[in-house]
Design a protein around this motif. Structure first.
Motif, PDB file in Angstrom:
ATOM      1  N   LYS A  58       0.822  -1.207   0.000  1.00 39.11           N
ATOM      2  CA  LYS A  58       0.000   0.000   0.000  1.00 39.11           C
ATOM      3  C   LYS A  58       0.858   1.259   0.000  1.00 39.11           C
ATOM      4  O   LYS A  58       0.544   2.249  -0.676  1.00 39.11           O
ATOM      5  N   ASN A  59       1.932   1.223   0.759  1.00 41.00           N
ATOM      6  CA  ASN A  59       2.778   2.406   0.891  1.00 41.00           C
ATOM      7  C   ASN A  59       3.574   2.721  -0.370  1.00 41.00           C
ATOM      8  O   ASN A  59       4.195   3.788  -0.465  1.00 41.00           O
ATOM      9  N   LEU A  60       3.549   1.822  -1.343  1.00 39.47           N
ATOM     10  CA  LEU A  60       4.191   2.121  -2.618  1.00 39.47           C
ATOM     11  C   LEU A  60       3.463   3.236  -3.364  1.00 39.47           C
ATOM     12  O   LEU A  60       4.039   3.919  -4.209  1.00 39.47           O
ATOM     13  N   TYR A  61       2.188   3.416  -3.035  1.00 41.25           N
ATOM     14  CA  TYR A  61       1.380   4.439  -3.697  1.00 41.25           C
ATOM     15  C   TYR A  61       1.352   5.701  -2.856  1.00 41.25           C
ATOM     16  O   TYR A  61       1.068   5.668  -1.664  1.00 41.25           O
ATOM     17  N   ASN A  62       1.629   6.823  -3.479  1.00 45.56           N
ATOM     18  CA  ASN A  62       1.572   8.131  -2.827  1.00 45.56           C
ATOM     19  C   ASN A  62       0.494   8.955  -3.517  1.00 45.56           C
ATOM     20  O   ASN A  62       0.652   9.358  -4.667  1.00 45.56           O
ATOM     21  N   SER A  63      -0.609   9.207  -2.805  1.00 46.58           N
ATOM     22  CA  SER A  63      -1.737   9.909  -3.418  1.00 46.58           C
ATOM     23  C   SER A  63      -1.506  11.406  -3.546  1.00 46.58           C
ATOM     24  O   SER A  63      -2.253  12.100  -4.241  1.00 46.58           O
ATOM     25  N   ASP A  64      -0.479  11.929  -2.888  1.00 48.98           N
ATOM     26  CA  ASP A  64      -0.221  13.368  -2.931  1.00 48.98           C
ATOM     27  C   ASP A  64       1.279  13.623  -3.003  1.00 48.98           C
ATOM     28  O   ASP A  64       1.885  14.153  -2.061  1.00 48.98           O
ATOM     29  N   PRO A  65       1.922  13.256  -4.119  1.00 49.44           N
ATOM     30  CA  PRO A  65       3.383  13.373  -4.197  1.00 49.44           C
ATOM     31  C   PRO A  65       3.892  14.807  -4.092  1.00 49.44           C
ATOM     32  O   PRO A  65       5.021  15.034  -3.658  1.00 49.44           O
ATOM     33  N   ASN A  66       3.080  15.784  -4.460  1.00 52.73           N
ATOM     34  CA  ASN A  66       3.509  17.177  -4.350  1.00 52.73           C
ATOM     35  C   ASN A  66       3.266  17.761  -2.963  1.00 52.73           C
ATOM     36  O   ASN A  66       3.635  18.912  -2.692  1.00 52.73           O
ATOM     37  N   ASN A  67       2.601  16.973  -2.117  1.00 59.54           N
ATOM     38  CA  ASN A  67       2.346  17.382  -0.727  1.00 59.54           C
ATOM     39  C   ASN A  67       1.643  18.737  -0.664  1.00 59.54           C
ATOM     40  O   ASN A  67       1.964  19.594   0.172  1.00 59.54           O
ATOM     41  N   ASP A  68       0.659  18.917  -1.557  1.00 62.30           N
ATOM     42  CA  ASP A  68      -0.059  20.186  -1.588  1.00 62.30           C
ATOM     43  C   ASP A  68      -1.495  20.056  -1.101  1.00 62.30           C
ATOM     44  O   ASP A  68      -2.307  20.964  -1.276  1.00 62.30           O
ATOM     45  N   GLY A  69      -1.816  18.905  -0.502  1.00 58.72           N
ATOM     46  CA  GLY A  69      -3.113  18.745   0.126  1.00 58.72           C
ATOM     47  C   GLY A  69      -4.227  18.264  -0.778  1.00 58.72           C
ATOM     48  O   GLY A  69      -5.370  18.122  -0.341  1.00 58.72           O
ATOM     49  N   ILE A 143      -0.802   0.041  -8.358  1.00 58.38           N
ATOM     50  CA  ILE A 143      -1.415   0.265  -7.049  1.00 58.38           C
ATOM     51  C   ILE A 143      -1.817   1.731  -6.973  1.00 58.38           C
ATOM     52  O   ILE A 143      -0.995   2.624  -7.197  1.00 58.38           O
ATOM     53  N   GLY A 144      -3.073   1.988  -6.693  1.00 62.60           N
ATOM     54  CA  GLY A 144      -3.559   3.358  -6.620  1.00 62.60           C
ATOM     55  C   GLY A 144      -4.991   3.394  -6.125  1.00 62.60           C
ATOM     56  O   GLY A 144      -5.385   2.612  -5.267  1.00 62.60           O
ATOM     57  N   GLU A 145      -5.785   4.293  -6.689  1.00 62.01           N
ATOM     58  CA  GLU A 145      -7.202   4.414  -6.354  1.00 62.01           C
ATOM     59  C   GLU A 145      -8.007   4.411  -7.652  1.00 62.01           C
ATOM     60  O   GLU A 145      -7.544   4.890  -8.680  1.00 62.01           O
ATOM     61  N   GLU A 146      -9.229   3.879  -7.589  1.00 65.95           N
ATOM     62  CA  GLU A 146     -10.112   3.963  -8.753  1.00 65.95           C
ATOM     63  C   GLU A 146     -10.672   5.368  -8.926  1.00 65.95           C
ATOM     64  O   GLU A 146     -10.986   5.791 -10.032  1.00 65.95           O
ATOM     65  N   ARG A 147     -10.815   6.077  -7.802  1.00 62.89           N
ATOM     66  CA  ARG A 147     -11.237   7.472  -7.814  1.00 62.89           C
ATOM     67  C   ARG A 147     -10.323   8.227  -6.856  1.00 62.89           C
ATOM     68  O   ARG A 147     -10.233   7.880  -5.678  1.00 62.89           O
TER      69      ARG A 147
END
Length: 472
Positions: A58-69, A143-147
């Motif tokens: 799970k931690n392989l995926y970063n949903s906010d790589p720019n860390n901008d919220g 690995i990610g999200e569908e939405r």
């Protein structure tokens, strides 16, 4: 010649039927037509790949790589190494309540994590039946999200990108054959017993059981699905929590085979898969089958405040300090994290957070003065809680009958305090925690609130107020 052709055609048709039956029967056996090939593929994968745990994957995926919220920069992670996960299927589309997806949890008993698998296949229960031990070769998958922003970490076979970010799409038929491999083992899953407050993103996809629950009072005579809806219907489940109810929704698809069944009116236990609404905003429960609905007992009743008297109460207003008022504040580990009295908008409360403490461990007790309980009386504990900047549930409540000032030498019994996960980066306001029955204890008891923090990984901020013990 014509006769031979008819015989050949008939035999071919019978063979086709046999193959189809073998692939889609309901006994969940490894189909003979695929068994040898699939078992060879599994053996080869086990010999050439490395198993990783669910959290690592799970931690392989970063949903906010720019860390901008926000998630508009989300990029699903493409797995390029030879790694795999092993787990057990927790969902079933046999009743039509799941569509082109299944959930897989990391253990058959006491699971701690799960994945959603988006798959380009219907009737997956014929192949990926509930309880089946499955190995997923992650190499070549995403690995990610569908939405984006849903918080449901999903394994997919490809990606899509738009202005909202990158998402995963379904694993195709070729990838299913090479990457999602079954063993011959199918087990009976032991549902993870949880309270509504325990349901967080961490256990989305896990097969759970909730006890002492019932459908809301205004749903008598209603069915699982509301005919005016198009896709899904949410029906409120409630659990008696002393003076009020805690709630969560049961979500039913318009395609489910049980959608027209009447909702049961009793109280009891319900087993389901933790899921989320389409937009990912709310946790819901989703049934595999109505056989998992066991609501045959009498409905529960809320406490009546008029039946109780206040044995102990602290609202921290005009408070003379923790020590002066008989409270104990002990820092077991860490040097700069303590409970202290704070306030906002003319209201005072006890507050703690490990934020900016620079402590790798910040374990701190807040213990009430002695509270005398009568062995022949019913007693309940209530308190209000506000949570902010949440990055984990790190507060718990205990009771002791032999506390003398040192929490490390006392005997502490855990209380079933339904501490919610809370909101992130904002304050949600003080909310009552469901009443906790402490009638089993008597004499001079102490209630202990234990904070297990660390900076920066576990810094959730808590405000405690209106601590009360009521007896009758």
């Amino acid at each position: 010649m014509k006769t031979n052709k008819l015989i050949t055609l008939a035999l071919s048709f019978m063979a086709l039927i046999a193959i189809t039956s073998c692939v889609e029967d309901d006994d969940y056996a490894v189909p003979n037509i695929l068994g040898t090939e699939e078992n060879k593929a599994l053996a080869n994968m086990l010999a050439t790949s490395t198993e990783v745990d669910f959290e690592y994957a799970k931690n392989l995926y970063n949903s906010d790589p720019n860390n901008d919220g926000d998630n508009d920069d989300a990029i699903p992670f493409e797995v390029e190494n030879d790694i795999y996960i092993k787990g057990y299927i927790s969902s079933s589309d046999a009743t039509g309540n799941f569509f082109k997806e299944f959930y897989i949890q990391n253990k058959a008993e006491n699971p701690t994590s799960a994945f959603k698998v988006a798959i380009d296949q219907t009737d997956t229960y014929n192949q990926f039946n509930k309880g089946r031990e499955v190995y997923i070769n992650l190499k070549g998958l995403y690995i990610g999200e569908e939405r984006t922003g849903s918080g449901v970490i999903t394994i997919g076979g490809t990606t899509e990108f738009d202005s909202f970010g990158g998402t995963v799409d379904r694993v195709n038929q070729n990838q299913i054959k090479t990457n999602i491999l079954r063993s011959e083992t199918t087990v009976e899953l032991t549902p993870l017993t949880v309270a509504f407050a325990d349901i967080t993103d961490a256990i989305v996809g896990v097969f759970v059981q909730v006890d002492n629950v019932e459908f809301a009072d205004d749903l008598n005579g209603e069915r699982y699905f509301d005919a005016v809806e198009v896709f899904d219907t949410q029906r409120t489940l409630q659990a008696c929590g002393g003076f009020d109810y805690s709630e969560i929704s049961l979500e039913t698809s318009s395609f489910s085979t049980f959608k027209e069944e009447l909702l049961p009116t009793g109280n009891g236990s319900l087993r389901a898969v933790v899921s989320k609404t389409f937009d990912g905003s709310t946790h819901v429960l989703a049934l595999n089958t109505t056989d998992d609905v066991m609501l045959d007992n009498a409905r529960c009743s809320l406490f009546n405040i008029d039946d109780f008297t206040v044995t102990f109460e602290e609202d921290f207003e005009n408070f003379g300090g923790l020590t002066n008022e008989g409270w104990t504040n002990v820092n077991i580990s860490g040097t700069s994290t303590d409970w202290f009295i704070s306030g906002f908008d003319n209201n005072d409360y006890a507050r703690i957070s490990a934020f900016s403490s620079n402590n790798s461990e910040a374990n701190v007790w807040l213990v009430t003065p002695a509270i005398t309980l009568d062995a022949d009386s019913d007693a309940i504990l209530t308190f209000d809680l506000e949570i902010a900047y949440s990055n984990g549930i790190i507060l718990s409540a205990y009771i002791s009958e032999d506390f003398t000032g040192d929490p490390e030498t006392a005997t502490w019994e855990p209380l079933n305090a339904a501490i919610p996960y809370g909101v992130t980066n904002t304050f949600g306001g003080l909310e009552p925690i469901s009443a906790i029955d402490i009638s089993a204890y008597s004499g001079d008891v102490h209630i202990g609130f234990f904070y297990e923090g660390s900076d920066p990984s576990a810094t959730t901020r808590y405000h405690i107020d209106n601590v009360r013990v009521l007896s009758n």
